[in-house]
Design a protein around this motif. Structure first.
Motif: not given
Length: 652
Positions: A337-344
């Protein structure tokens, strides 16, 4: 281009081939005919098309684009997160693309083109560098330390599981004494055990799986002495050092592990089932006597097990521990979740304002999107070359039997045809200030090549499935789980490694790096292209363009009812196709209106079918899924109905 190819990454590398090639090839043929028919029709200028649409309808279309962009963005971000968690070497490929996107806007056009081409060609090399970096991790290999060797009698046995493959009973054919006075000493025992593990690789895994063969063929057993430890309360600490053995897996990374279990375990094709420590203990006294003193019964002392670790990961940076239980899966979910939202957030906030100014940001977004699309295209050409030149030709027949319990038709597997036929360029062209290209035959060719390549390399179809959080897989050990994209990459990596004589980790890193590039290009394309289309449709919503998809992505990242947004992929792509059909309908003249009216209705039907599909697959229906479904169905129905009625009122 990047959005269309990235969409293919989300729904699978091509149309699903699980149910045979006949249906997939028929859908591709239909898309080609539709694209050819559209190419023969004259389209009205861009401005005239927008003037024909009522202001309210344009705002509704802009809202649909924003919501669909949020869904696609979080799925792309989560896909990248899954890949870099499961295959840390893919981090390096992603870093290469980001560096190229930051540098290219500051150089000339010709130099930028050369740098972009170099970044595409160096993608596999970046994966290889990342794989070499991971190989240098001191704790990268799974290992187990035995209890003290107090004396082993002939015909006792050691049962071992490496990387989830096993158990294999290794009988001891002589005495093993700490001082080597009779039979084997600890060093000879370690050498005999290592030879046995290598022999297991030859006998059981000569034809694969590649990871299992590597794990046993590269296994090492080392004899060493440790200081005496108090390991039993009923006996004093022994005098002097204690001989032990260290068993290391031949593989590395978080899948690398060595487990010792009770000998004589019943062979089960499903592998070891989840249990607790006590359930693995030997069931009776005679089996206990055969445990070779490695700590699996109440009589002998315990052993130490260390799992392999990656060298570069967010969990390691933050000090989180990944385990095979529910707590470990929660750690991986939080990391994803952290990586995904951070990339978005990075993509939307940096490139999201490119349409309203900032030529360098716009050039960077285009460079990153082009890099991702070109990387996928190059990989597709190479894969098809292997299919034609080296084989095997598609292993999937014309008609296949669906897996037990699977529905007759999975919507997400056929959505690439919708992307090709409806023309995402109709929406992207708004933000770039150009007319949409009349024909996209190259996308039809790419779809065909991808389908045939996927049918030859693997039998796995679409990888965005409802069981998105985790799923169990063979060769993972008791209670172990894989991430959504992991099984697909491992299977394709095994084929690639076998064809090019590469190690499993390197082959998997290359495959994962290509997918990371494609999904990264999708994120850049969403941030620059689709949000630019929103500003063209409804300038009043332009300032909110980056924030709405970011809010949608953040809310879906933690949603279990929608499985992290995956169940909304069908409605999201259907909404984009509906907006594209609406624009094409407004721009078409003559008989083209009838065609695009049909496409518009079909796109709205896809939205509704996707909503039904989401409710059928969800495991936790609730108010959030109800809200998302109602909003998608309402937008699809309003866009189709209002678009057709508005076109009729303004027609000649």
């Amino acid at each position: 281009m990047a959005i269309a190819l990235g969409g293919l990454c989300l729904v699978g590398p091509a149309l699903t081939v699980e149910r045979g090639l006949a249906g997939a090839l028929a859908a591709i043929a239909a898309a080609a005919v539709l694209g050819r028919y559209r190419g023969m029709r004259a389209l009205a200028p861009e401005g005239a098309a927008l003037e024909r649409l009522p202001e309210g309808l344009r705002r509704t279309g802009a809202a649909a684009i924003l919501l669909a962009s949020g869904v696609l963005a979080i799925l792309a971000g989560r896909g990248i997160a899954d890949l870099v968690i499961a295959f840390p070497a893919a981090f390096w490929t992603l870093g290469l693309g980001i560096v190229a996107a930051l540098v290219i806007p500051f150089v000339g056009r010709r130099t930028g083109g050369l740098l972009l081409a170099a970044a595409v060609l160096l993608g596999p090399l970046a994966s290889a560098v990342g794989d070499r970096f991971e190989a240098g991790a001191e704790d990268g290999r799974g290992q187990a330390y035995s209890g003290p060797i107090l004396g082993i009698h002939p015909f006792q046995a050691l049962a071992i599981v490496i990387d989830g493959y096993g158990p294999f009973d290794v009988p001891i054919n002589d005495f093993v004494e700490p001082d080597g006075s009779r039979g084997y000493g600890p060093q000879e025992y370690a050498e005999a055990l290592e030879r046995a593990l290598h022999r297991i690789a030859e006998l059981h895994f000569a034809d694969g799986p590649a990871r299992a063969r590597e794990a046993f063929a590269g296994a090492e057993v080392r004899a060493f002495e440790s200081p005496a430890l108090l390991e039993r309360l009923d006996r004093p600490v022994a005098d002097g050092p204690q001989p032990r053995v260290q068993i290391l897996s031949g593989s590395r990374g978080q899948r690398s592990r060595v487990e010792l279990v009770c000998p004589g375990t019943r062979s089960d094709p499903r592998g070891l089932q989840a249990d607790d420590v006590m359930a693995r203990m030997c069931p009776d006294r005679h089996a206990a006597e055969g445990s070779a003193g490695l700590g699996l019964t109440g009589r002998w002392t315990g052993y130490l097990e260390l799992r392999g670790n990656e060298r570069l990961s967010l969990a390691r940076l933050l000090g989180w521990t990944r385990s095979d239980d529910a707590a470990g899966r929660a750690v991986i979910r939080r990391e994803e979740q952290l990586i995904g939202v951070g990339l978005v957030a990075l993509a939307l906030l940096i490139f999201g304002g490119a349409g309203s100014g900032g030529r360098r940001r716009q050039a960077g977004a285009r460079a990153l999107a082009t890099w991702g699309a070109a990387s996928l295209g190059l990989a597709g050409i190479v894969a098809f070359f292997f299919v034609v030149a080296a084989g095997p030709w598609p292993v999937v027949g014309a008609l296949e039997t669906p897996p037990a319990g699977a529905p007759g038709w999975v919507l997400a597997g056929w959505l690439p045809a919708i992307l090709v036929a409806a023309g995402i360029d109709e929406v992207v062209g708004l933000g770039e200030g150009r007319r949409a290209l009349a024909g996209r035959g190259w996308l039809v060719v790419a779809l065909l090549v991808g389908t045939l390549s996927a049918a030859a390399w693997t039998t796995v179809g679409p990888w965005i499935r409802p069981e998105l959080w985790f799923h169990e897989g063979p060769g993972l050990g008791a209670g172990a789980f894989r991430l959504p994209l992991e099984a697909w990459v491992i299977e394709v990596g095994a084929r690639l490694g076998g064809a090019l004589d590469l190690g499993p980790e390197l082959a998997e890193a290359i495959v994962a790096g290509v997918l990371v590039a494609g999904l990264g290009g999708l994120l850049a394309g969403l941030a620059s292209g689709l949000l630019g289309g929103v500003r063209a449709l409804a300038p009043a919503l332009g300032r909110w363009a980056p924030w709405v998809p970011l809010g949608v992505a953040a809310s879906l990242a933690i949603s279990r009812q929608t499985h992290g947004g995956a169940l909304l992929l069908g409605p999201a792509l259907g909404l984009l196709a509906t907006v594209a059909g609406l624009l094409a309908l407004a721009r078409s003249e003559g008989r083209g209106r009838l065609l695009w009216g049909i496409v518009l209705l079909l796109s709205a039907a896809i939205v509704l079918w996707g909503v039904v599909d989401a409710w059928r697959w969800t495991l936790r229906a609730g108010p959030f899924l109800t809200l998302c479904s109602a909003l998608a169905a309402l937008l699809g129905g309003v866009l189709a109905g209002w678009g057709l009625l508005a076109r009729r009122r303004s027609g000649p």
